[in-house]
Design an enzyme around this catalytic site. Structure first.
Site: not given
Lengths: 345, 345
Positions: B131, B251
């Site tokens: 990710c 994130h």
């Protein structure tokens, strides 16, 4: 100043930092003859406990500094701009924790572990650097002395207590509301006086303090300018990205350091281990590294994740954590006061 | 594969990413003839809703892949190691969201906006990158193409959802307990299988995944290695510091980029604006920048805080945010599947 002790004023006595200053004065057994807690008219009359005794908060007006030896200011830049000269005119030495005088060439900007000697140049005011700068320069000092520093790239993870009690309260209220599936309100962060306020709970905000014309924020430029001034070396390059995270207390920093000469990583660990004010917590293989919840209420700067940078032959990476209310503010101010009175002896 | 659609297996159908994969397959109207949700024996028999209909979860065993055209794996590396070859042997193309095959030279590692053409080299398995890597390379791609990239220094602010439902639950439980003044328990973060677990609520943890011998963590080394592989350029230097923050989803990354040639900052903004999958949110003076709570449940990569680095003539800084469950995982996997079927046409 008297050998029986000093009359110490704390301006901003109801604030998050002011309270830590008084606590820390007591804890370090600073020779206080008289504590004079000062605040806005609104808070005057409230009481603080110092060495087990109640002391009444007075309004911070010019005459409140009559007879004060050392005045610790932490009530915002505008209060310092107005009252610090009044305190100095009455014979006090001001240790100012705001941004008002930090870059004034007549005002020493001091982190005792780094440039204690600069205190001697003071003309009445000594400035305490910004919290995020202080912890970084304490960690950089032994590397600067041994290898020289070419430049630093730092990304911060800053707790909300740097923005005061209201920001701590806002983070708690928002967290509670979100966990209960309720609407939140945002009125303080990222910058109280600006028009937009954002959710802090379970979020990160890449803005601390106001924007500057060059695209950086004031907090970021504080780290750039203050680092150069504290090391008295304008050749050090500093790039900062300052970010608020949903932590109550304790700032963390991911610091990339490019040195002027080659280094040995074991020697770096040794230098940091021996550096005043630094505690090395560095064993990733045993899951040992500094974290803000562990650093809270401790006066040191914690350094971990020390590792060679494989993209540059003279660079390394550090993870630096410290309590922004203590070493980042109150502790450093009291250390300046201690250095000041020891110089006088 | 059939022109009426594809039989698509989702391995890890009860997981945080698996659920987003099914949701996203439906949302993008991927031509699914049959959805086959697979999970451990414990979850078999549970139902998921797909296009308004209930579908029963089956146990992920080798025969469950009979007749499957595309198998999306997101149930951990050991499950992929065991079952991906079984799926391939039965004629499926595997798109694997774990770390099991990413650095395997026979397995393309694909972010469609960056190296879509690598899909053609697959031998049954295509890997979905980590990710934190995906969102960074999407933002770097237009800069790489125009200027070349010398090196990257990145510090991450990663949400707990990357560690699964249990980590989200742990953050919520800990936050509630701390707000009520109760004791907390920590059993999941930073790494479930390691011996020490730390408070995540109101804290930051500078460890994601296990330690490597060079002092970096596996998550950090994933960013280093995967970036080189995706760009098919081992000369790119990458240094990462990966940090978990108390955010549920999304994130954030503070990215320093050193380019190979000089650049114009307005051109950089323009390039990013025109880049596929990128949304520029960049106006610090108006308090406009990406934040994880705004990026959650959106498939794009958001870029802001774009500014020249004053410590290097060819460097700039970016703030990159994306939903780790979507572009960081499910969305990218479905995009690979879409590219795959469009190549076949």
């Amino acid at each position: 100043m008297s050998s029986q002790g000093y009359t110490v004023a704390v301006v901003g006595a109801t604030g998050a930092v002011g309270q830590q200053m008084m606590r820390y004065l007591a804890k370090r057994e600073f020779p206080v003859k008289e504590l004079r807690p000062l605040a806005s008219a609104r808070s005057a009359g409230q009481k603080v406990i110092f060495h087990g005794e109640e002391v009444v908060i007075q309004e911070a007006v010019p005459t409140a500094f009559d007879g004060v030896d050392i005045a610790l200011f932490s009530a915002g830049g505008s209060v310092s701009e107005k009252l610090a000269p009044e305190a100095v005119a009455r014979g006090a030495v001001v240790i100012d924790n705001t941004n008002a005088y930090r870059m004034n060439p007549d005002v020493p900007l001091v982190v005792p572990e780094v440039n204690r000697e600069a205190i001697r140049q003071h003309k009445g005011i000594i400035a305490n650097p910004n919290c995020s700068t202080i912890q970084m320069v304490v960690a950089l000092k032994p590397l600067y002395d041994r290898y020289g520093i070419e430049r630093v790239i730092v990304s911060t993870y800053q707790s909300v207590s740097g923005a005061g009690w209201q920001a701590i309260d806002e983070l708690q209220q928002q967290s509670k509301a979100l966990l209960n599936g309720e609407e939140i309100s945002a009125n303080i962060l990222p910058v109280g006086k600006l028009s937009k306020h954002y959710q802090m709970a379970f979020n990160v905000i890449p803005q601390i303090d106001v924007a500057q014309e060059n695209g950086f924020t004031l907090e970021e430029m504080k780290m750039v300018r203050e680092t150069k001034k504290i090391f008295n070396d304008s050749s050090i390059g500093v790039t900062a990205t300052c970010v608020r995270v949903p932590v109550m207390r304790g700032h963390s920093e991911s610091v990339y350091v490019e040195l002027k000469s080659e280094f040995d990583l074991d020697e770096v660990r040794q230098l940091l281990n021996n550096a005043p004010g630094v505690i090395v917590e560095d064993a990733i293989e045993e899951q040992v590294y500094p974290m803000p919840v562990d650093a809270a209420d401790r006066p040191e700067v914690f350094v971990g994740r020390i590792r060679r940078d494989f993209t540059h032959p003279r660079a390394l990476n550090l993870w630096v954590v410290s309590d922004n209310l203590l070493k980042g503010a109150a502790t450093n101010a009291i250390q300046i006061a201690e250095a000041l009175i020891s110089e006088e002896k």
